[in-house]
Design a protein around this motif. Sequence first.
Motif, mmCIF file in Angstrom:
data_model
loop_
_atom_site.group_PDB
_atom_site.id
_atom_site.type_symbol
_atom_site.label_atom_id
_atom_site.label_comp_id
_atom_site.label_asym_id
_atom_site.label_seq_id
_atom_site.Cartn_x
_atom_site.Cartn_y
_atom_site.Cartn_z
ATOM 1 N N ILE A 197 0.832 -1.205 0.000
ATOM 2 C CA ILE A 197 0.000 0.000 0.000
ATOM 3 C C ILE A 197 0.866 1.253 0.000
ATOM 4 N N TYR A 198 1.997 1.203 0.709
ATOM 5 C CA TYR A 198 2.913 2.351 0.650
ATOM 6 C C TYR A 198 3.357 2.592 -0.794
ATOM 7 N N SER A 199 3.628 1.511 -1.530
ATOM 8 C CA SER A 199 4.058 1.666 -2.919
ATOM 9 C C SER A 199 2.959 2.247 -3.799
ATOM 10 N N VAL A 200 1.699 2.030 -3.426
ATOM 11 C CA VAL A 200 0.583 2.677 -4.142
ATOM 12 C C VAL A 200 0.693 4.189 -3.979
ATOM 13 N N VAL A 201 1.009 4.626 -2.770
ATOM 14 C CA VAL A 201 1.206 6.055 -2.519
ATOM 15 C C VAL A 201 2.396 6.576 -3.320
ATOM 16 N N PHE A 202 3.502 5.832 -3.285
ATOM 17 C CA PHE A 202 4.729 6.257 -3.955
ATOM 18 C C PHE A 202 4.544 6.417 -5.461
ATOM 19 N N THR A 203 3.773 5.515 -6.076
ATOM 20 C CA THR A 203 3.638 5.528 -7.530
ATOM 21 C C THR A 203 2.823 6.714 -8.048
ATOM 22 N N GLN A 204 2.121 7.411 -7.149
ATOM 23 C CA GLN A 204 1.333 8.568 -7.602
ATOM 24 C C GLN A 204 2.226 9.688 -8.130
ATOM 25 N N MET A 205 3.494 9.709 -7.705
ATOM 26 C CA MET A 205 4.402 10.761 -8.178
ATOM 27 C C MET A 205 4.612 10.706 -9.685
ATOM 28 N N ALA A 206 4.578 9.492 -10.242
ATOM 29 C CA ALA A 206 4.838 9.340 -11.676
ATOM 30 C C ALA A 206 3.573 9.455 -12.514
ATOM 31 N N SER A 207 2.423 9.568 -11.878
ATOM 32 C CA SER A 207 1.179 9.609 -12.649
ATOM 33 C C SER A 207 0.291 10.779 -12.226
ATOM 34 N N LEU A 208 -0.495 10.603 -11.172
ATOM 35 C CA LEU A 208 -1.498 11.609 -10.824
ATOM 36 C C LEU A 208 -0.902 12.908 -10.301
ATOM 37 N N PHE A 209 0.252 12.855 -9.629
ATOM 38 C CA PHE A 209 0.908 14.093 -9.205
ATOM 39 C C PHE A 209 1.273 14.932 -10.433
ATOM 40 N N VAL A 210 1.744 14.255 -11.495
ATOM 41 C CA VAL A 210 2.135 14.965 -12.717
ATOM 42 C C VAL A 210 0.910 15.572 -13.384
ATOM 43 N N GLU A 211 -0.183 14.810 -13.466
ATOM 44 C CA GLU A 211 -1.409 15.323 -14.078
ATOM 45 C C GLU A 211 -2.012 16.458 -13.248
ATOM 46 N N GLN A 212 -1.929 16.344 -11.937
ATOM 47 C CA GLN A 212 -2.399 17.422 -11.063
ATOM 48 C C GLN A 212 -1.576 18.691 -11.295
ATOM 49 N N PRO A 214 5.119 20.478 -0.673
ATOM 50 C CA PRO A 214 5.005 19.684 0.561
ATOM 51 C C PRO A 214 4.724 18.206 0.321
ATOM 52 N N GLN A 215 3.842 17.880 -0.638
ATOM 53 C CA GLN A 215 3.522 16.469 -0.847
ATOM 54 C C GLN A 215 4.713 15.707 -1.414
ATOM 55 N N TYR A 216 5.479 16.348 -2.315
ATOM 56 C CA TYR A 216 6.690 15.712 -2.830
ATOM 57 C C TYR A 216 7.742 15.559 -1.734
ATOM 58 N N ALA A 217 7.907 16.591 -0.909
ATOM 59 C CA ALA A 217 8.910 16.545 0.173
ATOM 60 C C ALA A 217 8.561 15.473 1.202
ATOM 61 N N LEU A 218 7.278 15.343 1.512
ATOM 62 C CA LEU A 218 6.855 14.326 2.480
ATOM 63 C C LEU A 218 7.046 12.911 1.921
ATOM 64 N N ILE A 219 6.783 12.734 0.628
ATOM 65 C CA ILE A 219 7.051 11.429 0.008
ATOM 66 C C ILE A 219 8.542 11.111 0.106
ATOM 67 N N GLY A 220 9.386 12.108 -0.171
ATOM 68 C CA GLY A 220 10.828 11.906 -0.068
ATOM 69 C C GLY A 220 11.264 11.514 1.332
ATOM 70 N N ALA A 221 10.716 12.190 2.347
ATOM 71 C CA ALA A 221 11.043 11.855 3.736
ATOM 72 C C ALA A 221 10.604 10.437 4.063
ATOM 73 N N SER A 222 9.425 10.051 3.582
ATOM 74 C CA SER A 222 8.923 8.697 3.865
ATOM 75 C C SER A 222 9.778 7.636 3.187
#
Length: 597
Positions: free
Chosen positions: A360-375, A475-483
Amino acid sequence: MASSLEVLSKEVHLKGEEERFTGDGSVDLHGKPATRDKTGKWVAGTIILLNQGLATLAFFGVGVNLVLFLTRVLQQDNADAANSVSKWTGTVYIFSLVGAFLSDSYWGRYKTCAIFQIIFVLGLALLSLSTQIFLLKPHGCGGESSKCESHSSWQISLFYISIYMVALGNGGYQPNIATFGADQFDEEHPKEGHSKVAFFSYFYLALNIGSLFSNTILSYFEDEGMWALGLWASTASAFAALVLFVAGTKRYRHFKPSGNPLSRFCQVFAAAAKKFSLSFSPGEDDLCEGDAKENSNSGARKMLHTHGFKFLDRAAYITSRDLEHMKENARNPWRLCPVSQVEEVKCILRLIPIWLCTIIYSVVFTQMASLFVEQGDAMNTEISSFRIPPASMSSFDILSVAFFIFLYRRVIDPIVYRVRGKSLTELQRMGIGLVIAISAMVSAGIVECYRLKYARKDCRHCQGSSSLSIFWQVPQYALIGASEVFMYVGQLEFFNAQAPDGLKSFGSALCMTSISLGNYVSSLLVSIVIKISSEDNMPGWIPGNLNKGHLDRFYFLLAGLTAVDLIMYIVCAKWYQNVKHEDKSDQEDDEADDFEV
């Protein structure tokens, strides 16, 4: 007196040999015991870190903007493109199991890394050629405003063949290069053992530094429609990584492959099943210890008996029939297995629940390459006359990783050690990573709420349709990096330390397959959400026009799922039992006793 001098002389000689040669069973290029001064350590480790940085630059040169390539060049819509990227990324990590199996069983890590890097380079070259010659038609298409013409089925097939060659090459190489790098440090040596722990942090840092160039310079070129230039740069980087890796050949330390693990696992289950009807309450003395040569030949350490999975202990239980058979012939491996072989199976079974909780953590991580970019693409990306490529925002994730690796190793870890008398365990750090991931999804959901508030609903393509600055994504990118620093670095260390000696590459592959399944689960989750939320002619949560959807609700859903996953993870972590190895000194004493007898 003379005998005392002889004993003392032998002890001095043995200590000299220990300092000269590694104590973990590693060998050099020619299969001889590895010398401490001429092989491995940070010289070989640095070559592998540079190789990892260049290979990562090449891989993310394709992966980071793949979603935009699919929408702009191949004309896929947002949901289809996000699913295609998730499936492709997932396949990359599925191939890691193939590479790990070949490495641990037959080829060894060096040969496996070299072969899959060659496949990686060839895939990138084919992708660059097919894109430049066939896909970018008319010339200069693929930018924000210039769309490409439709393509024939064979052109699209060639594209998919090339990117899945890239997936095979990178997937097969990635878990082995991490373990191969760790192999360069002798964990039986105090100083090198400390360096081995540090290597995983620097390895993940090298991975992120390599992707930093991809997410900034290459991402900018590709966002401006210069796809061929970006892809050829990735190909050149992968080729440079391969040349560098081969150049360090004489310096590397190696471990001999241990044979097919599937047969060893089947032997344990078969032997236990044959003794299912026996009344069974053995002590340690009733279990088969095996031949010392079995471990020494493969360089594997002897694993000690642990409680749990008692059914499997039957495989090592010595019956009267086994004793009679052993007097007449050698031990039948399908009826009697040594304790180390049984513990190898137990070890993998204990790792599985922890591994499942990382998906499930990897589900969160993979959003950077898809929905974060579209957002980000639907936000205000302009600074004066300069447009920020949405995919380049992941550079804040990389900077966050670099900052938190330094912060943890130099500040947090020393403070925790001073207060608790010991460092945080890998499992504790992974739990902290899950907590930070929850906050990252909450942050992304809040940003999306405000993006919608300032967005134009009547736009057609909706690029830059919201007045909210793309920098609110920081912030969302930085928090993903910290995690990542807590979750993925901890995960690399944990699976490498807890996997049996003959399955170290498989341990690293477990990290990658959790990312793989995370991508597939993400793709499945997106499809389910779209189907349910778009009933009764509603636009749904993730429509082509994000301004008519509710991407924020999807982010909050992920935050809730991660919170549930955290609770399950805590239960599994409390249940987990660490692997136990016999000390090297004890093993040497046992072998000496056997020799005297």
